[in-house]
Design a protein around this motif. Structure first.
Motif, mmCIF file in Angstrom:
data_model
loop_
_atom_site.group_PDB
_atom_site.id
_atom_site.type_symbol
_atom_site.label_atom_id
_atom_site.label_comp_id
_atom_site.label_asym_id
_atom_site.label_seq_id
_atom_site.Cartn_x
_atom_site.Cartn_y
_atom_site.Cartn_z
ATOM 1 N N ALA A 182 0.849 -1.192 0.000
ATOM 2 C CA ALA A 182 0.000 0.000 0.000
ATOM 3 C C ALA A 182 0.878 1.234 0.000
ATOM 4 O O ALA A 182 2.023 1.206 0.454
ATOM 5 N N GLU A 183 0.324 2.317 -0.512
ATOM 6 C CA GLU A 183 1.025 3.604 -0.563
ATOM 7 C C GLU A 183 0.480 4.487 0.552
ATOM 8 O O GLU A 183 -0.588 5.078 0.415
ATOM 9 N N PRO A 184 1.211 4.583 1.666
ATOM 10 C CA PRO A 184 0.712 5.388 2.790
ATOM 11 C C PRO A 184 0.867 6.884 2.512
ATOM 12 O O PRO A 184 1.726 7.282 1.717
ATOM 13 N N PRO A 185 0.054 7.697 3.177
ATOM 14 C CA PRO A 185 0.151 9.150 2.974
ATOM 15 C C PRO A 185 1.239 9.800 3.826
ATOM 16 O O PRO A 185 1.218 10.998 4.047
ATOM 17 N N VAL A 186 2.184 8.991 4.313
ATOM 18 C CA VAL A 186 3.275 9.508 5.148
ATOM 19 C C VAL A 186 4.600 9.024 4.590
ATOM 20 O O VAL A 186 4.652 8.116 3.761
ATOM 21 N N GLU A 187 5.688 9.618 5.074
ATOM 22 C CA GLU A 187 7.018 9.179 4.658
ATOM 23 C C GLU A 187 7.229 7.727 5.085
ATOM 24 O O GLU A 187 6.863 7.333 6.193
ATOM 25 N N ILE A 188 7.806 6.944 4.224
ATOM 26 C CA ILE A 188 8.019 5.525 4.497
ATOM 27 C C ILE A 188 9.251 5.339 5.374
ATOM 28 O O ILE A 188 10.332 5.841 5.052
ATOM 29 N N GLN A 189 9.078 4.636 6.465
ATOM 30 C CA GLN A 189 10.188 4.266 7.329
ATOM 31 C C GLN A 189 10.677 2.883 6.915
ATOM 32 O O GLN A 189 9.878 1.973 6.692
ATOM 33 N N MET A 190 11.992 2.723 6.846
ATOM 34 C CA MET A 190 12.570 1.453 6.431
ATOM 35 C C MET A 190 12.205 0.360 7.433
ATOM 36 O O MET A 190 12.234 0.562 8.635
ATOM 37 N N GLN A 191 11.819 -0.785 6.918
ATOM 38 C CA GLN A 191 11.547 -1.981 7.708
ATOM 39 C C GLN A 191 12.451 -3.092 7.199
ATOM 40 O O GLN A 191 13.058 -2.990 6.139
ATOM 41 N N LYS A 229 17.871 -3.949 -0.943
ATOM 42 C CA LYS A 229 16.716 -3.098 -0.698
ATOM 43 C C LYS A 229 15.678 -3.283 -1.789
ATOM 44 O O LYS A 229 16.012 -3.461 -2.953
ATOM 45 N N ASP A 230 14.410 -3.235 -1.383
ATOM 46 C CA ASP A 230 13.316 -3.345 -2.347
ATOM 47 C C ASP A 230 13.035 -1.967 -2.943
ATOM 48 O O ASP A 230 13.683 -0.983 -2.574
ATOM 49 N N PRO A 231 12.094 -1.848 -3.870
ATOM 50 C CA PRO A 231 11.832 -0.555 -4.514
ATOM 51 C C PRO A 231 11.433 0.569 -3.552
ATOM 52 O O PRO A 231 11.619 1.743 -3.865
ATOM 53 N N GLY A 286 12.762 0.863 -0.511
ATOM 54 C CA GLY A 286 13.887 1.107 0.384
ATOM 55 C C GLY A 286 13.917 0.239 1.626
ATOM 56 O O GLY A 286 14.743 0.442 2.515
ATOM 57 N N HIS A 287 13.038 -0.777 1.702
ATOM 58 C CA HIS A 287 13.058 -1.683 2.836
ATOM 59 C C HIS A 287 14.258 -2.626 2.726
ATOM 60 O O HIS A 287 14.668 -3.000 1.630
ATOM 61 N N ALA A 288 14.812 -3.015 3.880
ATOM 62 C CA ALA A 288 15.940 -3.942 3.925
ATOM 63 C C ALA A 288 15.399 -5.367 3.837
ATOM 64 O O ALA A 288 14.697 -5.835 4.730
ATOM 65 N N ILE A 289 15.736 -6.049 2.759
ATOM 66 C CA ILE A 289 15.238 -7.400 2.515
ATOM 67 C C ILE A 289 16.390 -8.384 2.675
ATOM 68 O O ILE A 289 17.524 -8.105 2.285
ATOM 69 N N GLU A 290 16.073 -9.535 3.240
ATOM 70 C CA GLU A 290 17.065 -10.588 3.446
ATOM 71 C C GLU A 290 16.502 -11.890 2.912
ATOM 72 O O GLU A 290 15.360 -12.235 3.166
ATOM 73 N N LEU A 291 17.303 -12.602 2.151
ATOM 74 C CA LEU A 291 16.974 -13.960 1.739
ATOM 75 C C LEU A 291 17.949 -14.883 2.443
ATOM 76 O O LEU A 291 19.161 -14.656 2.418
ATOM 77 N N ILE A 292 17.431 -15.940 3.087
ATOM 78 C CA ILE A 292 18.273 -16.922 3.763
ATOM 79 C C ILE A 292 17.817 -18.323 3.370
ATOM 80 O O ILE A 292 16.648 -18.538 3.042
ATOM 81 N N THR A 293 18.770 -19.266 3.395
ATOM 82 C CA THR A 293 18.428 -20.638 3.035
ATOM 83 C C THR A 293 18.319 -21.553 4.253
ATOM 84 O O THR A 293 17.891 -22.688 4.107
ATOM 85 N N ARG A 294 18.685 -21.070 5.436
ATOM 86 C CA ARG A 294 18.540 -21.834 6.683
ATOM 87 C C ARG A 294 18.027 -20.895 7.749
ATOM 88 O O ARG A 294 18.481 -19.754 7.852
ATOM 89 N N PRO A 295 17.078 -21.347 8.570
ATOM 90 C CA PRO A 295 16.583 -20.482 9.642
ATOM 91 C C PRO A 295 17.664 -20.251 10.687
ATOM 92 O O PRO A 295 18.582 -21.063 10.849
ATOM 93 N N TYR A 296 17.561 -19.153 11.394
ATOM 94 C CA TYR A 296 18.533 -18.826 12.438
ATOM 95 C C TYR A 296 18.401 -19.763 13.622
ATOM 96 O O TYR A 296 19.367 -20.040 14.309
#
Length: 124
Positions: A51-60, A109-111, A113-123
Motif C-alpha cells: 500500500a502507498e501510505p500518505p506519510v514518509e516511508i520508514q525502512m523496515q 533493498k526493495d523498490p 527502500g526496505h531492507a530485505i534478506e533472503l536466507i536458506t537456513r533459519p537462524y
C-alpha cells in the motif's frame, strides 16, 4: 488455537511496482487485491499487502526463508538486474553473499527502500 502469521502491510512508493518486484523475485502468483492493497500470497498462506501510505516511508526489515534453488534463481535476478546487495546487514560487504547459520544469505533493498534478506537456513 495455535498461532500463525497471517498477513502484513508493506508500505510502498508504488504498490504495483513493489508487488511485481516480490512476485518475480520470490516466484509467487498474484493474489486477489482490494481497496488500497496490491496483494501477493506466499506458499505458506501469508499475505503480503502493498500500500502507498500518505506519510514518509520508514525502512523496515523483512527476511524470507527460501530453498537453495530459489536462492540461486533470486540471486541471479538480483545480479542481472543490477540490484546492489550485501553479505551483511551493515552493508560492508557489497556484491557478496554470506554462509551464516549453515546456509546462505543476502541483503538488498526493495523498490521502497526496505531492507530485505533472503536466507536458506533459519537462524533457530
Amino acid at each position: 488455537m495455535s498461532v500463525s502469521f497471517n498477513h502484513t502491510i508493506i508500505a510502498s512508493r508504488d504498490r504495483h511496482a513493489s508487488a511485481r518486484f516480490f512476485r518475480e523475485l520470490l516466484e509467487v502468483d498474484e493474489a486477489p487485491s482490494w481497496g488500497p492493497f496490491v496483494n501477493i500470497q506466499l506458499p505458506d498462506g501469508v499475505l503480503l499487502q502493498f500500500a502507498e501510505p500518505p506519510v514518509e516511508i520508514q525502512m523496515q526489515h523483512y527476511a524470507f526463508l527460501v530453498d537453495d534453488e530459489l536462492f540461486d534463481r533470486a540471486y541471479q535476478r538480483l545480479t542481472e538486474g543490477g540490484i546492489e546487495h550485501w553479505a551483511d546487514p551493515q552493508m560492508t560487504r557489497p556484491g557478496e553473499t554470506n554462509t551464516g547459520h549453515g546456509g546462505r544469505g543476502v541483503y538488498f533493498k526493495d523498490p521502497a527502500g526496505h531492507a530485505i534478506e533472503l536466507i536458506t537456513r533459519p537462524y533457530l
